[in-house]
Design a protein around this motif. Structure first.
Motif, short mmCIF file in Angstrom:
data_model
loop_
_atom_site.label_atom_id
_atom_site.label_comp_id
_atom_site.label_asym_id
_atom_site.label_seq_id
_atom_site.Cartn_x
_atom_site.Cartn_y
_atom_site.Cartn_z
N GLY A 101 11.94 16.51 0.14
CA GLY A 101 10.14 16.24 0.51
C GLY A 101 9.21 15.49 1.05
N GLU A 102 7.69 15.78 0.15
CA GLU A 102 7.07 14.64 0.49
C GLU A 102 7.08 13.77 -1.63
OE1 GLU A 102 2.86 15.52 1.28
OE2 GLU A 102 2.40 15.98 -1.05
N GLN A 103 6.89 12.58 -0.90
CA GLN A 103 6.92 11.14 -2.10
C GLN A 103 6.45 10.47 -1.94
OE1 GLN A 103 8.65 12.21 -4.20
NE2 GLN A 103 10.42 13.57 -4.27
N ILE A 104 6.61 9.63 -2.56
CA ILE A 104 5.25 8.58 -2.04
C ILE A 104 6.07 7.75 -1.81
CG2 ILE A 104 3.68 6.54 -3.45
CD1 ILE A 104 4.33 8.07 -6.03
N GLY A 105 5.14 7.16 -0.51
CA GLY A 105 6.52 5.72 -0.11
C GLY A 105 5.68 5.05 0.69
N ILE A 106 6.28 3.40 0.84
CA ILE A 106 6.37 2.15 0.77
C ILE A 106 6.55 1.91 2.19
CG2 ILE A 106 5.84 0.01 0.03
CD1 ILE A 106 7.92 1.45 -2.96
N GLU A 110 -7.73 4.25 -2.06
CA GLU A 110 -6.14 3.44 -2.06
C GLU A 110 -5.03 3.14 -2.60
OE1 GLU A 110 -7.74 0.55 0.49
OE2 GLU A 110 -7.37 2.26 2.73
N VAL A 111 -3.99 3.12 -2.90
CA VAL A 111 -3.27 2.93 -3.93
C VAL A 111 -2.43 1.65 -3.44
CG1 VAL A 111 -1.72 3.91 -6.26
CG2 VAL A 111 -3.46 5.63 -5.18
N PHE A 112 -2.38 0.56 -4.59
CA PHE A 112 -1.58 -0.02 -4.07
C PHE A 112 -0.39 -0.12 -5.17
CE2 PHE A 112 -5.38 -1.09 -1.36
CZ PHE A 112 -4.29 -1.56 -0.45
N LEU A 113 0.84 -0.99 -4.88
CA LEU A 113 1.55 -1.69 -6.32
C LEU A 113 2.10 -2.87 -5.65
CD1 LEU A 113 4.14 -0.06 -7.85
CD2 LEU A 113 5.42 0.04 -6.30
N LEU A 114 2.24 -3.84 -7.09
CA LEU A 114 1.93 -4.72 -6.92
C LEU A 114 3.72 -5.19 -7.81
CD1 LEU A 114 0.86 -8.17 -6.94
CD2 LEU A 114 -0.47 -7.19 -8.60
N LYS A 171 0.66 -1.33 -0.24
CA LYS A 171 0.28 0.19 0.22
C LYS A 171 1.16 1.43 0.07
CE LYS A 171 -3.90 1.95 2.26
NZ LYS A 171 -4.69 2.19 3.41
N LEU A 172 0.03 2.27 -1.05
CA LEU A 172 1.17 3.27 -0.97
C LEU A 172 1.12 4.27 0.04
CD1 LEU A 172 1.65 3.02 -4.89
CD2 LEU A 172 3.44 2.45 -3.44
#
Length: 137
Positions: free
Chosen positions: A63-68, A128-132, A53-54
Motif C-alpha cells: 500500500g502507501e508507504q514512506i519511500g527512500i 520536506e522530510v529527511f532521514l539521516l 529525502k523521504l
C-alpha cells in the motif's frame, strides 16, 4: 521555501541484523530493524549511512508507504512493517516498538503507525522530510 525536517536514525550493527532508533528533535519515535551491513548488496544489506529525502510511495504489496527513493545502487527501498529482518526484509527499514534481538523486534505495525503519523503530518504542513542515518546510540 519548504521547511526541512530531519529524522535521525542511529544504528548498531550486528551479525544477524542492524538495530536502530529513530529520533525527531531529540525525542525517540521508535526503534528499527534492518538487515546486517553487507556492502550495500541489493536485497542482502541495509542501506548505507547518509541523508535521504523521504517520499510517499504506493506499492502493490504494502500500500502507501514512506519511500527512500534516492539510495545509490538500490531500488524500492521503503519503511514498512516487519518483525524479523532476515525473514521479512530485502534492504528496507522496519520500525518496531521494542527490540528483542539483532534484527528482531515486536509490534512493528504499531511503530509504523506512529512513524507514519509524524511524517505524514510534516508532509501535510508542506514540509520536506529527511532521514539521516548514522552509527551510534
Amino acid at each position: 521555501m519548504k521547511t526541512k525536517h530531519t529524522l535521525v536514525l542511529r544504528r548498531t550493527y550486528g551479525e544477524q541484523g542492524t538495530n536502530g532508533t529513530i529520533y525527531f528533535q531529540g525525542e525517540k519515535i521508535c526503534h528499527t530493524i534492518e538487515l546486517p551491513w553487507r556492502n550495500n548488496t541489493p536485497r542482502l544489506s541495509c542501506i548505507p549511512e547518509g541523508r535521504y529525502k523521504l517520499k510517499k510511495r504506493k506499492y502493490t504489496k504494502h500500500g502507501e508507504q514512506i519511500g527512500i527513493p534516492a539510495v545509490l545502487g538500490r531500488e524500492a527501498i521503503l519503511i514498512h512493517a516487519a518483525n524479523n529482518a532476515m525473514k521479512e526484509l530485502l534492504g528496507c527499514i522496519a520500525p518496531v516498538t521494542a527490540l528483542t534481538g539483532e534484527g528482531i523486534g515486536t509490534e512493528s505495525g504499531k511503530a509504523l503507525g506512529e512513524l507514519k503519523g509524524l511524517v505524514y503530518s510534516l508532509w501535510d504542513q508542506g514540509g520536506e522530510v529527511f532521514l539521516l542515518i548514522r552509527e551510534g546510540r
